[in-house]
Scaffold this motif. Structure first.
Motif, PDB file in Angstrom:
ATOM      1  N   TYR B  33      30.580  44.595  40.030  1.00 39.22           N
ATOM      2  CA  TYR B  33      31.622  44.004  39.197  1.00 39.22           C
ATOM      3  C   TYR B  33      32.944  44.054  39.958  1.00 39.22           C
ATOM      4  CZ  TYR B  33      28.414  44.598  35.244  1.00 39.22           C
ATOM      5  OH  TYR B  33      27.340  44.540  34.399  1.00 39.22           O
ATOM      6  N   TYR B  37      43.275  44.463  37.104  1.00 34.38           N
ATOM      7  CA  TYR B  37      44.004  45.222  36.100  1.00 34.38           C
ATOM      8  C   TYR B  37      45.489  44.953  36.263  1.00 34.38           C
ATOM      9  CZ  TYR B  37      40.028  48.145  34.705  1.00 34.38           C
ATOM     10  OH  TYR B  37      38.829  48.596  34.205  1.00 34.38           O
ATOM     11  N   ARG B  50      37.364  40.039  34.452  1.00 29.97           N
ATOM     12  CA  ARG B  50      36.217  40.698  35.080  1.00 29.97           C
ATOM     13  C   ARG B  50      35.257  39.632  35.599  1.00 29.97           C
ATOM     14  NH1 ARG B  50      31.868  44.503  31.879  1.00 29.97           N
ATOM     15  NH2 ARG B  50      30.873  42.529  31.324  1.00 29.97           N
ATOM     16  N   ARG B  95      33.365  47.894  41.159  1.00 29.94           N
ATOM     17  CA  ARG B  95      32.427  48.895  40.647  1.00 29.94           C
ATOM     18  C   ARG B  95      31.005  48.423  40.878  1.00 29.94           C
ATOM     19  NH1 ARG B  95      29.913  49.709  35.742  1.00 29.94           N
ATOM     20  NH2 ARG B  95      31.200  48.315  34.493  1.00 29.94           N
ATOM     21  N   ALA B  97      27.125  47.806  40.008  1.00 33.89           N
ATOM     22  CA  ALA B  97      26.545  47.282  38.779  1.00 33.89           C
ATOM     23  C   ALA B  97      25.435  48.149  38.218  1.00 33.89           C
ATOM     24  CB  ALA B  97      26.011  45.864  39.007  1.00 33.89           C
ATOM     25  N   LEU B  98      25.073  49.210  38.922  1.00 36.92           N
ATOM     26  CA  LEU B  98      24.019  50.080  38.443  1.00 36.92           C
ATOM     27  C   LEU B  98      24.527  50.962  37.320  1.00 36.92           C
ATOM     28  CD1 LEU B  98      22.606  51.178  41.917  1.00 36.92           C
ATOM     29  CD2 LEU B  98      21.616  49.495  40.338  1.00 36.92           C
ATOM     30  N   SER B  99      23.612  51.436  36.475  1.00 35.21           N
ATOM     31  CA  SER B  99      23.970  52.397  35.436  1.00 35.21           C
ATOM     32  C   SER B  99      23.960  53.800  36.010  1.00 35.21           C
ATOM     33  CB  SER B  99      22.972  52.314  34.282  1.00 35.21           C
ATOM     34  OG  SER B  99      23.068  51.075  33.639  1.00 35.21           O
ATOM     35  N   GLY B 101      26.322  57.779  36.006  1.00 32.74           N
ATOM     36  CA  GLY B 101      27.681  58.284  36.185  1.00 32.74           C
ATOM     37  C   GLY B 101      28.339  57.950  37.501  1.00 32.74           C
ATOM     38  N   SER B 102      27.695  58.245  38.618  1.00 39.15           N
ATOM     39  CA  SER B 102      28.359  58.024  39.903  1.00 39.15           C
ATOM     40  C   SER B 102      28.602  56.543  40.168  1.00 39.15           C
ATOM     41  CB  SER B 102      27.526  58.622  41.038  1.00 39.15           C
ATOM     42  OG  SER B 102      26.272  57.958  41.132  1.00 39.15           O
ATOM     43  N   TYR B 104      29.778  54.449  37.973  1.00 34.86           N
ATOM     44  CA  TYR B 104      30.859  53.941  37.132  1.00 34.86           C
ATOM     45  C   TYR B 104      32.225  54.112  37.783  1.00 34.86           C
ATOM     46  CZ  TYR B 104      27.308  53.846  33.451  1.00 34.86           C
ATOM     47  OH  TYR B 104      26.180  53.599  32.708  1.00 34.86           O
ATOM     48  N   LYS B 105      32.257  54.700  38.969  1.00 30.31           N
ATOM     49  CA  LYS B 105      33.533  54.882  39.658  1.00 30.31           C
ATOM     50  C   LYS B 105      34.158  53.536  39.977  1.00 30.31           C
ATOM     51  CE  LYS B 105      35.375  56.057  44.200  1.00 30.31           C
ATOM     52  NZ  LYS B 105      35.052  56.477  45.576  1.00 30.31           N
ATOM     53  N   LEU B 106      35.446  53.406  39.669  1.00 30.75           N
ATOM     54  CA  LEU B 106      36.210  52.227  40.048  1.00 30.75           C
ATOM     55  C   LEU B 106      36.914  52.516  41.364  1.00 30.75           C
ATOM     56  CD1 LEU B 106      37.770  51.359  36.591  1.00 30.75           C
ATOM     57  CD2 LEU B 106      36.238  49.875  37.893  1.00 30.75           C
ATOM     58  N   PHE B 108      39.851  51.122  43.671  1.00 29.49           N
ATOM     59  CA  PHE B 108      41.018  50.268  43.496  1.00 29.49           C
ATOM     60  C   PHE B 108      41.642  49.892  44.832  1.00 29.49           C
ATOM     61  CE2 PHE B 108      41.977  50.313  38.947  1.00 29.49           C
ATOM     62  CZ  PHE B 108      41.208  51.371  38.496  1.00 29.49           C
ATOM     63  N   GLY B 109      42.257  48.707  44.857  1.00 29.90           N
ATOM     64  CA  GLY B 109      43.164  48.374  45.931  1.00 29.90           C
ATOM     65  C   GLY B 109      44.506  49.043  45.696  1.00 29.90           C
TER      66      GLY B 109
END
Lengths: 113, 118
Positions: B33, B37, B50, B95, B97-99, B101-102, B104-106, B108-109
């Motif tokens: 993804y 923001y 998104r 981010r 696309a897998l489910s 915890g690890s 879900y890390k975003l 950022f630029g």
């Protein structure tokens, strides 16, 4: 809906003091995380949790502790604050599932003198 | 490791004009993804738009649209009919696309500060 609530919004500490930044969410989200934002940089992941009792380190974990005793709360602890920890801290939460969005709190501006 | 690069530290646009913010990223993943923001002076992190990598169609949200070029690993944001309220720092983020915890890390630029001139 309250969403993700962070307290306090601002805090000034002296070097060596301890502090807990609070984060609470009322959306029953499994995943919660802490980021820090420094000038000229994007947000960087400190710690995260996938559920009560489960935490793990992110990109910049040194100097920070976390715990997750309930689904709702995910506090971030600075045991001995250092000037390098002066930053804006964001808490975020997310429902499980890859396509669910992250919800951010309004941030805590922390200054260490 | 994934990286996100925003090469424009600052941009400005005249009210009612169109502006494009650039973002490139590096990943070995095939599905992921991408996000834009918005962070106004109030400090809130507001999701603007998104894009899911497996979707070829570019995402659009009202005056905001993206140009997603997967092969070039480019993800630019176009703001049409710019308004004074669009003035903010804009962050591009990635981010997996897998489910789990690890995943879900975003990442950022460093952000692009957009000024809107009346």
């Amino acid at each position: 809906n309250a969403g993700v609530t962070q307290t306090p919004k601002f805090q000034v500490l002296k070097t060596g003091q301890s502090m807990t930044l609070q984060c609470a969410q009322d959306m029953n989200h499994e995943y919660m995380s802490w980021y820090r934002q420094d000038p000229g940089m994007g947000l960087r992941l400190i710690h995260y949790s996938v559920g009560a009792g489960i935490t793990d380190q992110g990109e910049v974990p040194n100097g920070y502790n976390v715990s997750r005793s309930t689904t709702e709360d995910f506090p971030l602890r600075l045991l001995s604050a250092a000037p390098s920890q002066t930053s804006v801290y964001f808490c975020a939460s997310k429902k499980g599932g890859s396509n669910q969005p992250q919800h951010f709190g309004d941030g805590t501006r922390l200054s260490i003198l | 490791a994934q990286t996100v690069t925003q090469s424009q530290p600052e941009m400005s646009v005249q009210e009612a004009e169109t502006v494009t913010l650039s973002c490139t990223y590096d990943t070995s993943e095939s599905d992921y993804y991408l996000f834009w923001y918005k962070q106004p002076p109030s400090r809130q992190m507001i999701l603007v738009i998104r894009q899911e990598a497996y979707k070829q169609q570019n995402a659009t949200e009202n005056r905001f649209s993206v140009n997603f070029q997967k092969a070039a690993k480019s993800f630019s944001l176009k703001i049409s009919d710019s308004q004074l309220g669009d003035a903010a720092m804009y962050f591009c983020a990635y981010r997996r696309a897998l489910s789990g915890g690890s995943n879900y890390k975003l990442t950022f630029g460093k952000g692009t500060l957009l000024t809107v001139n009346p």
